[in-house]
Design a protein around this motif. Sequence first.
Motif, short mmCIF file in Angstrom:
data_model
loop_
_atom_site.label_atom_id
_atom_site.label_comp_id
_atom_site.label_asym_id
_atom_site.label_seq_id
_atom_site.Cartn_x
_atom_site.Cartn_y
_atom_site.Cartn_z
N VAL A 1 0.71 -1.05 -0.08
CA VAL A 1 0.10 -0.09 -0.05
C VAL A 1 0.83 1.24 -0.03
O VAL A 1 1.85 1.49 0.89
N HIS A 2 0.74 2.16 -0.89
CA HIS A 2 1.56 3.31 -1.01
C HIS A 2 0.84 4.49 -0.65
O HIS A 2 -0.27 4.82 -1.21
N LEU A 3 1.29 5.28 0.15
CA LEU A 3 0.69 6.44 0.69
C LEU A 3 1.61 7.73 -0.07
O LEU A 3 2.82 7.88 0.28
N LEU A 4 0.98 8.37 -0.98
CA LEU A 4 1.97 9.10 -2.15
C LEU A 4 2.00 10.52 -1.28
O LEU A 4 1.29 10.98 -0.39
N GLY B 1 -2.11 4.27 -3.31
CA GLY B 1 -1.80 3.16 -4.36
C GLY B 1 -1.67 1.90 -3.66
O GLY B 1 -1.25 1.77 -2.70
N TYR B 2 -2.29 0.99 -4.33
CA TYR B 2 -2.48 -0.53 -4.02
C TYR B 2 -1.82 -1.31 -5.12
O TYR B 2 -2.19 -1.16 -6.18
N PHE C 1 0.00 -5.70 -10.73
CA PHE C 1 -1.21 -5.13 -11.03
C PHE C 1 -1.22 -3.98 -10.10
O PHE C 1 -0.96 -3.98 -9.00
N GLY C 2 -1.59 -2.70 -10.37
CA GLY C 2 -1.65 -1.55 -9.33
C GLY C 2 -2.84 -0.56 -9.72
O GLY C 2 -3.48 -0.57 -10.96
N VAL C 3 -3.39 -0.11 -8.57
CA VAL C 3 -4.45 0.94 -8.69
C VAL C 3 -4.19 2.11 -7.62
O VAL C 3 -3.62 1.92 -6.69
N ASP D 1 3.27 0.01 -11.37
CA ASP D 1 3.80 1.05 -11.27
C ASP D 1 2.51 2.13 -11.15
O ASP D 1 2.87 3.18 -10.83
N SER D 2 1.31 1.85 -11.82
CA SER D 2 0.18 2.69 -11.70
C SER D 2 0.06 3.10 -10.36
O SER D 2 -0.75 3.96 -10.13
N SER D 3 0.38 2.23 -9.12
CA SER D 3 -0.06 2.41 -7.90
C SER D 3 1.06 3.45 -7.12
O SER D 3 0.50 4.12 -6.14
#
Length: 109
Positions: free
Chosen positions: A19-22, A33-34, A46-48, A62-64
């Motif tokens: 889990v990415h906190l931008l 981002g997940y 896969f990324g969201v 990388d989309s996440s």
Amino acid sequence: MPDVLDISGFRKLIGLSNVHLLNVEKEGVGYVGYEFGCTWDDEHGFGVMTHKDRIVSFGGADSSFLTWIARKDIEPIEKETNDSKSEETDIQNNTEIKDDRKPWWKFWK
């Protein structure tokens, strides 16, 4: 991507890995981002990317986490002409869209 007949079919195909906190925010709320591992693409995953209750982007892992995707979401895209802009605004103001679907993050229930 394998055929999936219903939403629960994704359980066997993906698994949350990060889990990415931008460090990019809009309206006082950060982008999240997940990142998932997935059966159809071992290398890229896969990324969201989300903002509040909205999906901003999805695709490879990388989309996440790419902050330029979040920044692009913040900056409005200039319209070609003022006429098309006013027509678009008129259409948006006179159109009500009702969406009774569950939030995207409740796909496994």
